[in-house]
Design a protein around this motif. Sequence first.
Motif, PDB file in Angstrom:
ATOM      1  N   GLN A 214     -32.872 -13.798 -15.478  1.00 55.04           N
ATOM      2  CA  GLN A 214     -32.111 -14.068 -16.770  1.00 55.04           C
ATOM      3  C   GLN A 214     -32.855 -14.264 -17.894  1.00 55.04           C
ATOM      4  N   ASP A 224     -23.284 -20.007 -16.293  1.00 53.86           N
ATOM      5  CA  ASP A 224     -23.198 -18.551 -15.946  1.00 53.86           C
ATOM      6  C   ASP A 224     -24.354 -17.733 -15.392  1.00 53.86           C
ATOM      7  N   ASN A 226     -26.925 -15.333 -13.162  1.00 56.12           N
ATOM      8  CA  ASN A 226     -26.659 -14.308 -12.927  1.00 56.12           C
ATOM      9  C   ASN A 226     -26.772 -14.175 -11.372  1.00 56.12           C
ATOM     10  N   ASN A 227     -27.460 -14.914 -10.601  1.00 59.49           N
ATOM     11  CA  ASN A 227     -27.811 -14.824  -9.072  1.00 59.49           C
ATOM     12  C   ASN A 227     -28.064 -16.216  -8.740  1.00 59.49           C
ATOM     13  N   GLU A 367     -26.727 -11.729  -6.086  1.00 60.70           N
ATOM     14  CA  GLU A 367     -26.184 -11.530  -7.403  1.00 60.70           C
ATOM     15  C   GLU A 367     -24.588 -12.083  -7.408  1.00 60.70           C
TER      16      GLU A 367
END
Length: 370
Positions: A214, A224, A226-227, A367
């Motif tokens: 990210q 937030d 990404n994974n 993800e």
Amino acid sequence: MGEIKLDNLTKEYGDLVAVNSVDITIPDGSYTMILGPSGCGKSTTLRMIAGLETPTRGDVSIDDEIVTDLPPRKRDLSMVFQNLALWDHKSVRENMAFGLEMDGVPKNEQNEQVERIAEILQIEDKLDQSPAALSGGQQQRVALGRSLVREPDVILLDEPLSSLDAKLRLEMRAELARIQQRIGTTFVHVTHNQEDAMSIADEILLLNNGQIQQYGDPIDLFEDPNNEFVANFIGTPSMNLLDATYVDDGEQPYIDAGGFQLAIPEAYHDIYRENIPSRDVHIGMRPNKLRPARNGGTPDMPSFDASVSMVETFGDANWYYLDAGTDEDLIMKTADEDVIQSVSTHDDLTVSVSPDAIHVFDPEKGEAYT
């Protein structure tokens, strides 16, 4: 100006891919941290920006000029190394002026520039001393000053705080941020310490196994991810991650975490139905997003029952280890004085979490769905 563009930047050592197709733009005048675990490719990326490593593929540009094939001295950047590389047989003034001397700058201009930067760094009274006589933090300032006097567009820092004790580390990272904001030069700083990155960076480039996980604002990485790697790497303590099942019977979607269920509020039904297949998932909840529910919870705040198995006190916050019937305890982190005073080991409580703070991940790819 000091905008940096990395275009498909790749470095291979035989079969080992140390850096894999890194594509980012580092804004001019920003403080960017390259973060990740040992061996993730962060120092290799920095060395390719510096010109100390040649990319296998891809390009490095500074202010829209491709500099991939230029030697370090022609890239208008400077580098502060982890070991500082100061000469104890030279004075602080001589150490700071070394690059200017190599560039053929007249002696009087060298002195003016060194004294101006020394004042910014608050070491103007140390110029005639040997670096060996200075504290660790003062030596860091000398190494940084040696870079600043040349007025480069970009300053690269390779783990500059790693050898400092905890107190000095906190002081020095605040100083780095203050200095960068004052002079406006682009800083690119490699670290494995996520607290350093989260506290002062404008942007974080998070790498793992040579790949971007990210890139963006520190708050985005925290709020937030990404994974699952980002979720687990960022934050202290790291995100609570659980095996679960997302169930949608057409009426009331919910998440079954084994030991408890989280009902999805009606306002979020469409978001979940559009993004998450009804199947096994992983869910994540930040420890600081969990809190004791008021009056047993409300329909718009999913909640679950748990008992407190252990409490760790850190002065500014408590960590509560919660037995909620899952394989591992969840952690709730709070600085709320009412909670700290009223919740103890072995207490039973209802814990709520905002729907926005429930992260759902694909269990195979890791993800994020939402």
